[in-house]
Design a protein around this motif. Structure first.
Motif, PDB file in Angstrom:
ATOM      1  N   THR A   8     -15.518  -5.592  -6.736  1.00 15.42           N
ATOM      2  CA  THR A   8     -15.720  -5.144  -5.365  1.00 15.42           C
ATOM      3  C   THR A   8     -14.985  -6.056  -4.401  1.00 15.42           C
ATOM      4  O   THR A   8     -15.121  -7.280  -4.475  1.00 15.42           O
ATOM      5  CB  THR A   8     -17.222  -5.150  -5.019  1.00 15.42           C
ATOM      6  N   ASN A   9     -14.245  -5.453  -3.490  1.00 21.51           N
ATOM      7  CA  ASN A   9     -13.579  -6.200  -2.429  1.00 21.51           C
ATOM      8  C   ASN A   9     -14.562  -6.308  -1.270  1.00 21.51           C
ATOM      9  O   ASN A   9     -14.800  -5.350  -0.552  1.00 21.51           O
ATOM     10  CB  ASN A   9     -12.304  -5.488  -1.995  1.00 21.51           C
ATOM     11  N   VAL A  10     -15.122  -7.487  -1.077  1.00 21.31           N
ATOM     12  CA  VAL A  10     -16.099  -7.683  -0.007  1.00 21.31           C
ATOM     13  C   VAL A  10     -15.482  -8.332   1.220  1.00 21.31           C
ATOM     14  O   VAL A  10     -16.160  -8.523   2.217  1.00 21.31           O
ATOM     15  CB  VAL A  10     -17.305  -8.523  -0.488  1.00 21.31           C
ATOM     16  N   VAL A  11     -14.196  -8.644   1.153  1.00 17.46           N
ATOM     17  CA  VAL A  11     -13.520  -9.265   2.287  1.00 17.46           C
ATOM     18  C   VAL A  11     -13.360  -8.265   3.424  1.00 17.46           C
ATOM     19  O   VAL A  11     -13.601  -8.578   4.582  1.00 17.46           O
ATOM     20  CB  VAL A  11     -12.147  -9.829   1.859  1.00 17.46           C
ATOM     21  N   ASP A  12     -12.983  -7.042   3.085  1.00 15.11           N
ATOM     22  CA  ASP A  12     -12.814  -5.993   4.093  1.00 15.11           C
ATOM     23  C   ASP A  12     -14.159  -5.301   4.286  1.00 15.11           C
ATOM     24  O   ASP A  12     -14.488  -4.355   3.584  1.00 15.11           O
ATOM     25  CB  ASP A  12     -11.741  -5.000   3.652  1.00 15.11           C
ATOM     26  N   LYS A  13     -14.943  -5.773   5.238  1.00  8.30           N
ATOM     27  CA  LYS A  13     -16.302  -5.256   5.426  1.00  8.30           C
ATOM     28  C   LYS A  13     -16.319  -3.841   5.997  1.00  8.30           C
ATOM     29  O   LYS A  13     -17.275  -3.107   5.826  1.00  8.30           O
ATOM     30  CB  LYS A  13     -17.097  -6.194   6.323  1.00  8.30           C
ATOM     31  N   LYS A  14     -15.247  -3.425   6.659  1.00  5.72           N
ATOM     32  CA  LYS A  14     -15.197  -2.084   7.220  1.00  5.72           C
ATOM     33  C   LYS A  14     -14.932  -1.031   6.146  1.00  5.72           C
ATOM     34  O   LYS A  14     -15.394   0.094   6.246  1.00  5.72           O
ATOM     35  CB  LYS A  14     -14.095  -1.993   8.285  1.00  5.72           C
ATOM     36  N   ASN A  49      -4.238  -7.445 -14.884  1.00 11.89           N
ATOM     37  CA  ASN A  49      -3.665  -7.658 -13.562  1.00 11.89           C
ATOM     38  C   ASN A  49      -4.504  -6.887 -12.556  1.00 11.89           C
ATOM     39  O   ASN A  49      -4.686  -5.686 -12.692  1.00 11.89           O
ATOM     40  CB  ASN A  49      -2.215  -7.176 -13.543  1.00 11.89           C
ATOM     41  N   CYS A  50      -4.998  -7.567 -11.539  1.00 15.68           N
ATOM     42  CA  CYS A  50      -5.761  -6.885 -10.484  1.00 15.68           C
ATOM     43  C   CYS A  50      -5.235  -7.282  -9.118  1.00 15.68           C
ATOM     44  O   CYS A  50      -5.965  -7.272  -8.142  1.00 15.68           O
ATOM     45  CB  CYS A  50      -7.255  -7.150 -10.605  1.00 15.68           C
ATOM     46  N   ALA A  51      -3.954  -7.629  -9.041  1.00 13.03           N
ATOM     47  CA  ALA A  51      -3.339  -8.031  -7.775  1.00 13.03           C
ATOM     48  C   ALA A  51      -3.359  -6.865  -6.800  1.00 13.03           C
ATOM     49  O   ALA A  51      -3.052  -5.735  -7.149  1.00 13.03           O
ATOM     50  CB  ALA A  51      -1.911  -8.500  -8.002  1.00 13.03           C
ATOM     51  N   GLY A  52      -3.752  -7.140  -5.580  1.00 11.52           N
ATOM     52  CA  GLY A  52      -3.771  -6.115  -4.546  1.00 11.52           C
ATOM     53  C   GLY A  52      -4.971  -5.198  -4.609  1.00 11.52           C
ATOM     54  O   GLY A  52      -5.126  -4.326  -3.786  1.00 11.52           O
ATOM     55  N   MET A  53      -5.839  -5.385  -5.583  1.00 13.82           N
ATOM     56  CA  MET A  53      -7.051  -4.568  -5.732  1.00 13.82           C
ATOM     57  C   MET A  53      -6.732  -3.075  -5.746  1.00 13.82           C
ATOM     58  O   MET A  53      -7.399  -2.267  -5.121  1.00 13.82           O
ATOM     59  CB  MET A  53      -8.061  -4.893  -4.629  1.00 13.82           C
ATOM     60  N   ASN A  54      -5.666  -2.719  -6.452  1.00 11.49           N
ATOM     61  CA  ASN A  54      -5.339  -1.303  -6.613  1.00 11.49           C
ATOM     62  C   ASN A  54      -6.359  -0.659  -7.526  1.00 11.49           C
ATOM     63  O   ASN A  54      -7.170  -1.325  -8.161  1.00 11.49           O
ATOM     64  CB  ASN A  54      -3.938  -1.156  -7.205  1.00 11.49           C
ATOM     65  N   THR A  55      -6.318   0.639  -7.623  1.00 10.62           N
ATOM     66  CA  THR A  55      -7.241   1.318  -8.528  1.00 10.62           C
ATOM     67  C   THR A  55      -6.742   1.256  -9.960  1.00 10.62           C
ATOM     68  O   THR A  55      -7.479   1.569 -10.870  1.00 10.62           O
ATOM     69  CB  THR A  55      -7.422   2.795  -8.109  1.00 10.62           C
ATOM     70  N   GLN A  56      -5.500   0.855 -10.167  1.00 16.00           N
ATOM     71  CA  GLN A  56      -4.925   0.782 -11.512  1.00 16.00           C
ATOM     72  C   GLN A  56      -4.882  -0.673 -11.979  1.00 16.00           C
ATOM     73  O   GLN A  56      -4.318  -1.523 -11.310  1.00 16.00           O
ATOM     74  CB  GLN A  56      -3.504   1.366 -11.504  1.00 16.00           C
ATOM     75  N   TYR A  57      -5.502  -0.949 -13.093  1.00 14.46           N
ATOM     76  CA  TYR A  57      -5.469  -2.279 -13.697  1.00 14.46           C
ATOM     77  C   TYR A  57      -4.647  -2.183 -14.970  1.00 14.46           C
ATOM     78  O   TYR A  57      -4.802  -1.251 -15.749  1.00 14.46           O
ATOM     79  CB  TYR A  57      -6.864  -2.765 -14.061  1.00 14.46           C
ATOM     80  N   ASP A  58      -3.783  -3.154 -15.179  1.00 11.37           N
ATOM     81  CA  ASP A  58      -2.941  -3.165 -16.369  1.00 11.37           C
ATOM     82  C   ASP A  58      -3.343  -4.325 -17.262  1.00 11.37           C
ATOM     83  O   ASP A  58      -3.548  -5.440 -16.779  1.00 11.37           O
ATOM     84  CB  ASP A  58      -1.470  -3.316 -15.984  1.00 11.37           C
ATOM     85  N   LEU A  59      -3.406  -4.066 -18.559  1.00 11.04           N
ATOM     86  CA  LEU A  59      -3.638  -5.132 -19.524  1.00 11.04           C
ATOM     87  C   LEU A  59      -2.343  -5.924 -19.628  1.00 11.04           C
ATOM     88  O   LEU A  59      -1.321  -5.401 -20.059  1.00 11.04           O
ATOM     89  CB  LEU A  59      -4.032  -4.554 -20.885  1.00 11.04           C
ATOM     90  N   ASN A  60      -2.370  -7.173 -19.165  1.00  9.19           N
ATOM     91  CA  ASN A  60      -1.161  -7.998 -19.160  1.00  9.19           C
ATOM     92  C   ASN A  60      -0.952  -8.723 -20.464  1.00  9.19           C
ATOM     93  O   ASN A  60       0.162  -8.836 -20.939  1.00  9.19           O
ATOM     94  CB  ASN A  60      -1.232  -9.052 -18.054  1.00  9.19           C
ATOM     95  N   ASN A  61      -2.036  -9.252 -21.000  1.00  5.38           N
ATOM     96  CA  ASN A  61      -1.888 -10.167 -22.123  1.00  5.38           C
ATOM     97  C   ASN A  61      -3.198 -10.215 -22.900  1.00  5.38           C
ATOM     98  O   ASN A  61      -4.269 -10.059 -22.338  1.00  5.38           O
ATOM     99  CB  ASN A  61      -1.534 -11.560 -21.574  1.00  5.38           C
ATOM    100  N   GLU A  62      -3.067 -10.458 -24.170  1.00  2.79           N
ATOM    101  CA  GLU A  62      -4.221 -10.679 -25.037  1.00  2.79           C
ATOM    102  C   GLU A  62      -3.938 -11.942 -25.826  1.00  2.79           C
ATOM    103  O   GLU A  62      -2.880 -12.070 -26.437  1.00  2.79           O
ATOM    104  CB  GLU A  62      -4.400  -9.483 -25.973  1.00  2.79           C
ATOM    105  N   GLU A  63      -4.860 -12.895 -25.758  1.00  2.86           N
ATOM    106  CA  GLU A  63      -4.661 -14.181 -26.436  1.00  2.86           C
ATOM    107  C   GLU A  63      -5.774 -14.414 -27.440  1.00  2.86           C
ATOM    108  O   GLU A  63      -6.928 -14.061 -27.198  1.00  2.86           O
ATOM    109  CB  GLU A  63      -4.669 -15.329 -25.420  1.00  2.86           C
TER     110      GLU A  63
END
Length: 93
Positions: A8-14, A49-63
């Motif tokens: 949840t992005n709680v920074v943008d309260k509006k 990757n969750c940069a920009g809080m887009n609705t699309q998350y990409d699996l970047n890496n598995e370690e």
């Protein structure tokens, strides 16, 4: 479901946004950084990757680590992973 993580992005309260991510496993730990989400269990960690809080998350890496993971700390591009009393620091992408 136990294989979903809500961020949840709680920074943008509006206009708060909730993004739901389906993950590979039922995680025993979760870590959130400025641009990434890490979930894992035992000796494996999946980095999304969750940069920009887009609705699309990409699996970047598995370690896979040499022991059971205790903690994961994330900076913008680096992960510090504590396992069996050792710390491994590596790039996420």
């Amino acid at each position: 479901s136990l294989q979903e993580v809500s961020v949840t992005n709680v920074v943008d309260k509006k206009k708060p946004t909730v993004n739901v991510l389906e993950v590979e496993v039922e995680p025993s730990f979760i870590s959130l950084g400025p641009r990434h989400l890490a979930v894992g269990m035992n000796n494996r960690v999946w980095f999304y990757n969750c940069a920009g809080m887009n609705t699309q998350y990409d699996l970047n890496n598995e370690e896979e680590y040499l022991g059971t993971v205790s903690d994961v700390y994330l900076s913008e591009n680096v992960a510090a992973v504590l396992y069996d009393g050792q710390i491994k620091v590596h790039e996420i992408e």
